[in-house]
Design an enzyme around this catalytic site. Sequence first.
Site, PDB file in Angstrom:
ATOM      1  N   GLY A  56       0.844  -1.188   0.000  1.00 34.24           N
ATOM      2  CA  GLY A  56       0.000   0.000   0.000  1.00 34.24           C
ATOM      3  C   GLY A  56       0.876   1.233   0.000  1.00 34.24           C
ATOM      4  O   GLY A  56       2.067   1.146   0.309  1.00 34.24           O
ATOM      5  N   CYS A  83       5.388  -5.999   1.547  1.00 30.29           N
ATOM      6  CA  CYS A  83       5.698  -4.568   1.450  1.00 30.29           C
ATOM      7  C   CYS A  83       5.082  -3.796   2.622  1.00 30.29           C
ATOM      8  O   CYS A  83       5.474  -3.992   3.746  1.00 30.29           O
ATOM      9  CB  CYS A  83       5.262  -4.037   0.089  1.00 30.29           C
ATOM     10  N   TYR A  84       4.079  -2.949   2.368  1.00 30.83           N
ATOM     11  CA  TYR A  84       3.443  -2.240   3.498  1.00 30.83           C
ATOM     12  C   TYR A  84       2.926  -3.246   4.517  1.00 30.83           C
ATOM     13  O   TYR A  84       3.027  -3.029   5.732  1.00 30.83           O
ATOM     14  CB  TYR A  84       2.281  -1.370   2.994  1.00 30.83           C
ATOM     15  N   HIS A 170       7.898  -7.658  -3.721  1.00 23.76           N
ATOM     16  CA  HIS A 170       6.588  -8.103  -4.216  1.00 23.76           C
ATOM     17  C   HIS A 170       6.696  -9.470  -4.900  1.00 23.76           C
ATOM     18  O   HIS A 170       7.072  -9.541  -6.072  1.00 23.76           O
ATOM     19  CB  HIS A 170       6.024  -7.075  -5.204  1.00 23.76           C
ATOM     20  N   GLU A 172       4.351 -11.223  -5.981  1.00 27.87           N
ATOM     21  CA  GLU A 172       3.247 -11.421  -6.922  1.00 27.87           C
ATOM     22  C   GLU A 172       3.570 -10.966  -8.344  1.00 27.87           C
ATOM     23  O   GLU A 172       2.883 -11.341  -9.281  1.00 27.87           O
ATOM     24  CB  GLU A 172       1.979 -10.722  -6.412  1.00 27.87           C
ATOM     25  N   GLY A 226     -16.801  -9.148 -28.777  1.00 28.56           N
ATOM     26  CA  GLY A 226     -15.445  -9.416 -28.284  1.00 28.56           C
ATOM     27  C   GLY A 226     -15.494 -10.424 -27.144  1.00 28.56           C
ATOM     28  O   GLY A 226     -16.576 -10.806 -26.683  1.00 28.56           O
ATOM     29  N   ASP A 228     -14.617 -10.252 -23.897  1.00 21.54           N
ATOM     30  CA  ASP A 228     -15.078  -9.864 -22.565  1.00 21.54           C
ATOM     31  C   ASP A 228     -16.601  -9.734 -22.487  1.00 21.54           C
ATOM     32  O   ASP A 228     -17.228 -10.292 -21.582  1.00 21.54           O
ATOM     33  CB  ASP A 228     -14.428  -8.539 -22.133  1.00 21.54           C
ATOM     34  N   SER A 229     -17.198  -9.003 -23.420  1.00 20.36           N
ATOM     35  CA  SER A 229     -18.652  -8.829 -23.311  1.00 20.36           C
ATOM     36  C   SER A 229     -19.363 -10.148 -23.608  1.00 20.36           C
ATOM     37  O   SER A 229     -20.424 -10.428 -23.048  1.00 20.36           O
ATOM     38  CB  SER A 229     -19.157  -7.695 -24.206  1.00 20.36           C
ATOM     39  N   LYS A 370      -7.166 -11.270 -18.593  1.00 19.75           N
ATOM     40  CA  LYS A 370      -7.669 -11.696 -19.902  1.00 19.75           C
ATOM     41  C   LYS A 370      -7.658 -13.220 -20.076  1.00 19.75           C
ATOM     42  O   LYS A 370      -8.644 -13.809 -20.524  1.00 19.75           O
ATOM     43  CB  LYS A 370      -6.830 -11.046 -20.999  1.00 19.75           C
TER      44      LYS A 370
END
Length: 514
Positions: A56, A83-84, A170, A172, A226, A228-229, A370
């Site tokens: 953060g 981290c934070y 980090h 991740e 597409g 996503d939709s 994605k």
Amino acid sequence: MKTNRVLIIDFGGQYNQLIARRVRECGVYSQLKSFDGLQLSEVEEFGPSGIIFTGGPRSVYGEGAPTVPDGIFRLGVPILGICYGAQLMAHKLGGVIESAPTSEYGRTEVVIDDRKGLLQAAEPVNVCWMSHTDYISRPPEGFTVTAHTDDCPVAGMEDPRRKLYAVQFHPEVDHTEHGSEFLRRFVLDICGCRQDWKMDSFAEDQIALIREKVGGGKVLLALSGGVDSSVAAALLSRAIGTQLTCVFVDHGLLRKNEAQQVADIFGPAGQFDLNFILVDAAQRYYQKLAGVTEPEAKRKVIGEEFIRVFEEEAKKIGRVEYLAQGTIYPDVIESGLGSSAVIKSHHNVGGLPDHVDFREIIEPLRMLFKDEVRQLGRELGLPEELVSRQPFPGPGLGVRIIGEVTEEKVRVVQDADAIYREEIAAAGLAGSISQYFAALTNMQTVGVMGDFRTYDYAIALRAVKTSDFMTATAAEIPWDVLQKVCTRIVNEVDHVNRVFYDLTSKPPGTVELE
Ligand code: XMP
């Protein structure tokens, strides 16, 4: 009672969804909860097998600094601070945090002092991604230092007896060597989670949430065709059936046969239970675009017309309570929307109506990346052709026809593009190129066909490789494939007598030609 899941306490770091994703990749369910207002009872009720404190932007000594409920360390649940989150853990347990004389940003060589615990998979000197200005100068009692750097005395610390682990870097992000393995070690070995979470559990959870939220209400979705939709439509259809209406606007700037393909999947003959409205607005668009040549002006016409058509359809349906969108996590980052920011109309359906009468926006894919959206689409039974579709811009072929758009030019570019895609697929190259398409240059050149002079259009072929579409390089397509595409386009597409291949990278070019 402990359930098999990880609680991620969100302190506002930019990679937080990525942490959730990495846990999902371990096959374990995770949920992000904001630190803000989080009570110990809520944590207990959630029953996590493990807890992760995220990074953060704040300092633990700052006024109103984000924190965790007292008593969280006494629950006996393994905790990993990042981290934070690492600094907060140290601070709460009696360690010392100071402003670092030298901040560390980006690639940093971390010396590993102890590999018995979390950092089992590390190299002796492990490349990690750092982003901090404060550091832990003294760990709390009971902790041993497991890693350090030239500028950071505590890059890792742990107290295995209390199952508390912390890293200043980090794990991740991709740039951290073995980062995913550190998280895997925490989730699977230290927390002892079973790998029982799959994408179909995501679908089930979302379906339950959507049902609960929507009740008997109506939902409207602008379907672009597409990935996503389409995945959002499939998911919503499973959840609420015909309470969902999908409006698909054919603006006449789609790829060859695309409108038909979308109608086949989502229309009445398809497999999904929903209301599907196909609006054939092609002529309307061609009229509006007549004489418009400037790229930004074209984009504006296309976007505005989309809103108008969509509004007209929405009015016919009457009041809808919810507007659904296929917003995915990278869109959220790009728009700079945090988890607590006000949700507003998003750009990924080509601009959305501000004054359609709806109460709330539903974005069921907001947590996903994605490739996860594609995976979900497969789970929901969407055809591979649709699920693995490459990106296609909202303004469609409008930005692939340089200069004025006409019906004839649309047909030319559709035919050329279809040949190009067919040959790329036949050569087995589709999976290795990020985006490829044919565009129509605003140029006619002299050629000879048979014994006649021609004066016809020149097609430009584009193919790029990129991971984020912010930068891109031209893809190296084998010469014989390019030659075949060129020959077929010139022979099969009327009014084309020349084909160019675009070698420009981005920058200085862009992916699309306009
Ligand atoms: P550019 O041309 O900006 O394209 O390098 C980067 C990526 O974005 C897509 N693109 C768009 N997508 N609406 C969209 O939904 C748009 O107006 C738009 N313009 C470009 C482009 O296809 C590429 O993937």
